[in-house]
Design an enzyme around this catalytic site. Structure first.
Site, PDB file in Angstrom:
ATOM      1  N   HIS A  60     -39.446  60.365 106.945  1.00 45.13           N
ATOM      2  CA  HIS A  60     -40.268  60.525 105.741  1.00 45.13           C
ATOM      3  C   HIS A  60     -40.226  59.282 104.859  1.00 45.13           C
ATOM      4  O   HIS A  60     -40.847  59.246 103.797  1.00 45.13           O
ATOM      5  CB  HIS A  60     -39.779  61.753 104.954  1.00 45.13           C
ATOM      6  N   LYS A  95     -40.900  55.642 103.229  1.00 42.70           N
ATOM      7  CA  LYS A  95     -42.107  54.849 102.993  1.00 42.70           C
ATOM      8  C   LYS A  95     -41.662  53.431 102.630  1.00 42.70           C
ATOM      9  O   LYS A  95     -41.431  53.115 101.458  1.00 42.70           O
ATOM     10  CB  LYS A  95     -42.940  55.432 101.852  1.00 42.70           C
ATOM     11  N   ASP A 137     -31.544  57.865  80.218  1.00 46.15           N
ATOM     12  CA  ASP A 137     -31.085  57.067  79.069  1.00 46.15           C
ATOM     13  C   ASP A 137     -31.636  55.649  79.045  1.00 46.15           C
ATOM     14  O   ASP A 137     -31.102  54.790  78.332  1.00 46.15           O
ATOM     15  CB  ASP A 137     -29.548  56.994  79.039  1.00 46.15           C
ATOM     16  N   LYS A 190     -42.225  60.337  92.534  1.00 53.04           N
ATOM     17  CA  LYS A 190     -40.866  60.857  92.363  1.00 53.04           C
ATOM     18  C   LYS A 190     -40.105  59.863  91.496  1.00 53.04           C
ATOM     19  O   LYS A 190     -39.734  58.775  91.962  1.00 53.04           O
ATOM     20  CB  LYS A 190     -40.149  61.012  93.706  1.00 53.04           C
ATOM     21  N   HIS A 226     -47.981  62.508  93.546  1.00 55.34           N
ATOM     22  CA  HIS A 226     -46.997  62.378  94.619  1.00 55.34           C
ATOM     23  C   HIS A 226     -45.785  61.560  94.181  1.00 55.34           C
ATOM     24  O   HIS A 226     -44.902  61.245  94.999  1.00 55.34           O
ATOM     25  CB  HIS A 226     -47.698  61.707  95.822  1.00 55.34           C
ATOM     26  N   ASP A 248     -40.002  39.251 106.548  1.00 57.68           N
ATOM     27  CA  ASP A 248     -39.411  37.907 106.557  1.00 57.68           C
ATOM     28  C   ASP A 248     -38.115  37.759 105.768  1.00 57.68           C
ATOM     29  O   ASP A 248     -37.783  36.642 105.331  1.00 57.68           O
ATOM     30  CB  ASP A 248     -40.434  36.902 106.012  1.00 57.68           C
TER      31      ASP A 248
END
Length: 494
Positions: free
Chosen positions: A412, A414, A233, A228, A226, A419
């Site tokens: 979508h 996450k 470089d 990404k 999952h 604080d």
């Protein structure tokens, strides 16, 4: 006689099914280290749906080899451990001087010890809370690549945005840039063979994680990569919630506006993201890339005290089902919840919590911490959605505030921030699947500046959200209560 034979065949088949089911249940209990909730859920499925249950289990419940799939060579292990050891020595000294490090050294140590998560603080961070801004930045950085592009997505489609990226990858490969594209076989099942042939023909190396047999049957369907990750470089990297597809730009009427969060990172943390990519790539393609070469791209990290936007502390933390004893990203979330004294703001498309997480959030609520959770207003997976509503409802009773984002939109992102001190942004949802079954990666960021930005993003999102109150939740229709109850029962399997 024929009837007798048919009855005998049926009895043999039925007995065989029950024996197989019983053997699977025994294996779950005594050999596989799974949570009690998961074992109970699979036992319920196998006993109530004997024949169908076996098929469901073989597709979605079968375990994988419980060893570290992404093995590090002895030489590389020495380099990584030496680098971590040097960072630890600096941190011990630096924490006596720098208050931010002193406040968070316990969390840094926890992630270092559980995940070999390297701490660096000479980094800069850009947060993209609009997908169009992320893709614009990604396309620009890809065009600027001079040496190599390492790009990995769970979902990669050859639609409009996908083809824009593909065209750049091909152009760069033709100009001599090393280009590697890693995608998940199930998530990217719509990526056409024609496109893959075109990429390979033009010099782009491709890899399919846990590939399907004839693109039809996948025996590792339950275990997906999952992550990404984009590294260019060794100078700039991206990590976050967006995949490559037009729906992430709000072009799918089913979802409407797509609300996601992605990061662009520079500094030594780029090396850590690159290592994650290379380990995934080596496992998938068997290409023998040398990690040591990429360590040479940066000097030994320095711990400095300049409070600028180019001096941000980051740990790159990855997790996956190949290591059974640890749920590293979940541990990071729990540690953040435990450390919070003022507020905890969480965004996740799915909210399916194990006992540890839900109890931690309840304790935070009871301790006077302002706990706010944002989930989507519409489902992309109905069972997951109703299970999420059930867990949200349980937290409402303890004083948490729960919001559903947008009316014609899908959340979508996450993210979790506490604080104005620490935030985590990456690929892991707040759910059991992300913690136990998927291969994930998150950036844990120790920065007042970045945390305030993420808090502001959350607060702005509230203005486009509807709050679920305890009264509105308790007055929901009986049909929804039934959906929630069934989905919650199945939640360890979702």
């Amino acid at each position: 006689m024929l009837s007798f034979l048919q009855e005998s065949a049926y009895e043999i088949a039925a007995t065989s099914i029950y024996i197989i089911n019983f053997a699977i249940i025994l294996n779950l209990i005594f050999r596989e280290k799974r949570s009690i909730e998961t074992i109970v859920a699979w036992t319920a499925v196998l006993t109530t749906l004997p024949a169908v249950g076996i098929v469901i289990f073989m597709l979605f419940g079968r375990g994988i080899a419980k060893n570290n799939m992404f093995k590090i060579k002895e030489q590389e292990d020495k380099i990584i451990k030496a680098s971590i050891s040097q960072s630890k020595d600096r941190l011990k000294y630096s924490s006596m001087i720098d208050q931010n490090l002193k406040d968070n050294i316990d969390m840094i140590d926890a992630l270092t010890n559980s995940n070999n998560a390297h701490y660096t603080n000479n980094n800069s961070v850009d947060i993209y809370d609009k997908s169009i801004d992320f893709f614009d930045s990604l396309l620009e950085e890809l065009k600027n690549a001079q040496q190599y592009i390492n790009i990995q997505f769970y979902i990669f489609k050859d639609d409009d945005i996908g083809n824009k990226i593909i065209d750049i990858l091909i152009e760069k490969a033709k100009s001599g840039v090393e280009v590697r594209l890693l995608y998940d076989a199930v998530g990217s099942r719509l990526l056409s063979e024609k496109t893959l042939v075109k990429l390979k023909k033009n010099g782009v190396k491709t890899g399919s994680f846990f590939p399907s047999l004839l693109k039809i049957v996948n025996f590792n369907l339950n275990y997906r990569n999952h992550r990404k990750i984009v590294v260019i470089d060794g100078n700039v990297a991206f990590v976050g919630g967006n995949n490559v597809g037009d729906e992430y730009l709000g072009k799918n009427p089913r979802f409407g506006e797509w609300r996601d969060t992605h990061l662009k990172l520079t500094g030594d943390c780029v090396v850590d993201l690159n290592i994650r990519f290379i380990l995934d790539w080596r496992y998938t393609t068997k290409e023998n890339l040398d990690l040591a070469k990429y360590f040479d791209e940066c000097q030994t990290p320095n711990i400095s005290f300049n409070k600028s936007s180019n001096n941000i502390g980051i740990q790159i933390v990855s997790s996956g089902p190949d290591i059974t004893e640890l749920d590293e990203i979940k541990y990071g979330y729990i540690k953040m919840i435990q450390k919070a004294r003022k507020y905890i703001y969480i965004q996740s498309p799915y909210l399916i919590l194990d006992r540890t997480l839900i109890d931690s959030l309840k304790i935070a609520c009871l301790s006077g911490v302002d706990v706010r959770i944002m989930i989507p207003s519409k489902p992309d997976h109905p069972f997951v959605y109703w299970a999420s509503c059930s867990y949200a409802g349980e937290l409402l009773k303890f004083g948490a505030k729960v919001y559903t984002y947008g009316d014609d939109a899908f959340l979508h992102a996450k993210t979790i921030v506490i604080d104005d001190k620490i935030c985590s942004i990456g690929t892991a949802n707040m759910d059991i699947r992300s913690f136990e079954l998927n291969f994930e990666v998150n950036a844990f960021i120790y920065s007042e500046e970045v945390s305030k930005k993420q808090r502001t993003i959350f607060e702005n999102d509230i203005t486009n959200s509807n709050e679920i109150t305890i009264d509105s939740y308790n007055s929901r229709p009986r049909s929804i209560k039934i959906k929630e109850s069934i989905s919650r029962l199945l939640s360890p399997l979702l």
